[in-house]
Design an enzyme around this catalytic site. Sequence first.
Site, PDB file in Angstrom:
ATOM      1  N   GLU A 135       0.839  -1.187   0.000  1.00 41.32           N
ATOM      2  CA  GLU A 135       0.000   0.000   0.000  1.00 41.32           C
ATOM      3  C   GLU A 135       0.884   1.251   0.000  1.00 41.32           C
ATOM      4  O   GLU A 135       1.786   1.360   0.823  1.00 41.32           O
ATOM      5  CB  GLU A 135      -0.908  -0.020   1.234  1.00 41.32           C
ATOM      6  CG  GLU A 135      -1.939  -1.142   1.150  1.00 41.32           C
ATOM      7  CD  GLU A 135      -2.382  -1.671   2.512  1.00 41.32           C
ATOM      8  OE1 GLU A 135      -2.317  -0.929   3.497  1.00 41.32           O
ATOM      9  OE2 GLU A 135      -2.784  -2.852   2.571  1.00 41.32           O
ATOM     10  N   HIS A 194      -2.118  -0.424  16.613  1.00 45.58           N
ATOM     11  CA  HIS A 194      -1.000  -0.104  15.715  1.00 45.58           C
ATOM     12  C   HIS A 194       0.365  -0.313  16.365  1.00 45.58           C
ATOM     13  O   HIS A 194       1.374   0.112  15.808  1.00 45.58           O
ATOM     14  CB  HIS A 194      -1.091   1.349  15.238  1.00 45.58           C
ATOM     15  CG  HIS A 194      -2.085   1.579  14.138  1.00 45.58           C
ATOM     16  ND1 HIS A 194      -3.436   1.414  14.309  1.00 45.58           N
ATOM     17  CD2 HIS A 194      -1.914   1.943  12.846  1.00 45.58           C
ATOM     18  CE1 HIS A 194      -4.061   1.692  13.177  1.00 45.58           C
ATOM     19  NE2 HIS A 194      -3.164   2.001  12.261  1.00 45.58           N
ATOM     20  N   ALA A 216       3.288  -3.349  11.304  1.00 50.47           N
ATOM     21  CA  ALA A 216       3.288  -4.790  11.566  1.00 50.47           C
ATOM     22  C   ALA A 216       1.919  -5.416  11.880  1.00 50.47           C
ATOM     23  O   ALA A 216       1.626  -6.497  11.364  1.00 50.47           O
ATOM     24  CB  ALA A 216       4.300  -5.114  12.657  1.00 50.47           C
ATOM     25  N   PHE A 240      -0.823  -4.940  10.669  1.00 53.11           N
ATOM     26  CA  PHE A 240      -1.629  -5.139   9.457  1.00 53.11           C
ATOM     27  C   PHE A 240      -1.414  -6.542   8.894  1.00 53.11           C
ATOM     28  O   PHE A 240      -2.211  -7.034   8.090  1.00 53.11           O
ATOM     29  CB  PHE A 240      -1.301  -4.086   8.391  1.00 53.11           C
ATOM     30  CG  PHE A 240      -1.463  -2.652   8.831  1.00 53.11           C
ATOM     31  CD1 PHE A 240      -2.196  -2.329   9.970  1.00 53.11           C
ATOM     32  CD2 PHE A 240      -0.888  -1.618   8.103  1.00 53.11           C
ATOM     33  CE1 PHE A 240      -2.340  -1.007  10.379  1.00 53.11           C
ATOM     34  CE2 PHE A 240      -1.034  -0.291   8.497  1.00 53.11           C
ATOM     35  CZ  PHE A 240      -1.752   0.019   9.639  1.00 53.11           C
ATOM     36  N   GLU A 274      -4.425  -6.796   2.444  1.00 53.41           N
ATOM     37  CA  GLU A 274      -3.209  -7.438   2.951  1.00 53.41           C
ATOM     38  C   GLU A 274      -3.147  -8.923   2.607  1.00 53.41           C
ATOM     39  O   GLU A 274      -2.073  -9.471   2.351  1.00 53.41           O
ATOM     40  CB  GLU A 274      -3.089  -7.254   4.466  1.00 53.41           C
ATOM     41  CG  GLU A 274      -2.754  -5.827   4.890  1.00 53.41           C
ATOM     42  CD  GLU A 274      -3.948  -4.889   4.831  1.00 53.41           C
ATOM     43  OE1 GLU A 274      -5.088  -5.374   4.657  1.00 53.41           O
ATOM     44  OE2 GLU A 274      -3.748  -3.662   4.944  1.00 53.41           O
TER      45      GLU A 274
END
Lengths: 322, 329
Positions: free
Chosen positions: A29, A127, A82, A84, A58
Amino acid sequence: MAKTTYLMAIGEAMREEMERDPSVFILGEDVANNLYGSTSNFVEDFGKERVRNTPISEGAIAGAATGAAMAGMRPIADFNIAPFMYVAMDQIVSMTAKSTYIYGGQTKVPVVMRAVMLYGNGNAAQHSDRPYPTFMTVPGLKIIAPSSAYDVKGMLKSAIRDDDPVLCFEDGNCWFTAEDLPDEEYLVPLGVADVKREGTDVTVVGIAGAVPQALAAAELLAEEGVSVEVVDPRTLAPMDTDTILASVEKTGRLVVADPAHEVCSAASQIAAVVAEHGFWHLQAPIVRVTTPQIHIPFAPPLEAPLFPSSERIAAAVRSVLE
Amino acid sequence: MALSPEVLAEMYRRMLRIRLFEESAQALKTEGVIPGSIHLSIGQEAEIVGACMAVERRDYMLGNHRSHGHPIGKGAALAPLMAELLGRRTGVNQGKGGSMHLADFSVGSLGESSIVGSGIPVAAGAALAAQLRGEDRVCLCFFGDGASNEGMFHEGLNLAAIWHLPVIYLCENNGYGATTSAREVVAVTDIADRAAGYGIPGEIVDGQDVVAVHEVVTRAVERARRGEGPTLVEAKTYRYDNHAFGLHIENYRTTEEREQWLRRDPIPLLRDRLVADGVLSDDAAKTVEDEARAEVAAAVDFARTSPFPEPAEAFDHLFTVPLPARTAG
Ligand SMILES: Cc1ncc(C[n+]2csc(CCOP(=O)(O)OP(=O)(O)O)c2C)c(N)n1
Ligand SMILES: [Mg+2]
């Protein structure tokens, strides 16, 4: 010679390998627009075919990278942050990690999957995970977590050339640390730990962003007359446990500093290996310095104390010397 | 374009191989020499062979848990497939995969994968590799009606569509995902309609008619080779057996429904047609049948007499390039 940051080193590694081997390409992305800072001018130099923006998908990023690798390319899949990778969990576990094995060696999967781990900026629970231990439980993945600009460049280049899937967990805390890198090309081999500082009293094994913290703790403790050896496994799976065991044999004491959550962390694995194979060298119980088993909270005063800081590491070293 | 008698005869041969291979697998499973579960392709031979014969050997293929037929359709040797079902070292995966991962890379397979829907994005990646290298290769990806409800279907088809990847997504709609009717869990009547959401063609074809499937897939392959991107083909078919061998649940579908589909058994359907059209004489058809029977019997012999792998072989093939051995991992 200009100093190179960790983040620049990532870009240099990918750039050099893309120049060297036309089968290397990047997908992820926002990679074409250099959102995360490691693909600066890549589109200009390599074109959008090889620096491919993907949809926010993903699972498809992981799966397509895996399929392209099986069909002879060397993709670098950029997962951005990470956690994701959780979205792609099944593809990474069922396809990337298992294809070589399940098909009895009929195929290889030379893919690199990169992601950054963020800390300390109020990114909050979703996150901020450091998911490498989750992937360490999966056979068939090589996992690296470099802690310096020199290592990330040399290891990422080795990872891109490697014929197996390599997950590269990059540490956001190291992004802007800088050092002089050699002008000539170099590689850092996978599966080889590095003694970052020699010492005689206590071994501190540091993981990723905990390595600079361990080195700072060693500096602090040196003033107190304590000699700390800092070992960085660099590759978390399969891990160079021999270097760790040799260090513990010398020092007799072990602290493991790992930014991951405590339960089944990399630190847990290292502690288990040393308990099993280095027990008779130990003069004190092993201590792990990890992130407590709670989600990473948002507010800075809540988040800051959870990280394995040099203060927490130093305190742990003092405790094993008592 | 009409198919040559040779191609039609080869279709019949491959469909028979699949049918007979599956019947042998059933018998061997009953006997207890096949570990694990097996999902048979009996009833689906036409869509498998029609699609596989619309691509070349160099073209990639991905399958799923119900994939004994796919490698056979693509021309794989039977013996290493059968040996794999029995977990033998001579098996195509050297005993590491078994029925649900029966992949023969020598005929272009890139895996038959038992996590439902998991091959869909991987197929896009293989097609991307072909596109990036300028190779004339397409990728044929088989999956079920059930798999079309997975998230990977959406991610994979969208990716293939935006990049115009040379993939043929072949949905084998046999009406059920395990015991659940597609009518209950798919929001559209025809899965092919989902293609519209990705801006690609969606084609429906009679999966019991090998020639029809071949024609539709050939069109999709031509489109892919021209660089125009993927096609979603939905083959309407039926599996005559249980979802998995030995799973004796049949209350989710009616006898009438099954009988109706049995009347369109693709094997006699093709045989009758070939004989009626004068493509094969009765004798020639009989010869094909005898040959296929002999091939399958030889494969069973080969499998039975092959050794199991040694326990230490469990540690092979984890990596292509293992890292230096250490005290512990
Ligand atoms: C991710 C995942 N969920 C569930 C299963 C269990 N399972 C195996 S086959 C199957 C049905 C699949 O249906 P479909 O895609 O229509 O293929 P078919 O079996 O009809 O050929 C299910 C639910 C699985 N293997 N993987
Ligand atoms: Mg189905």
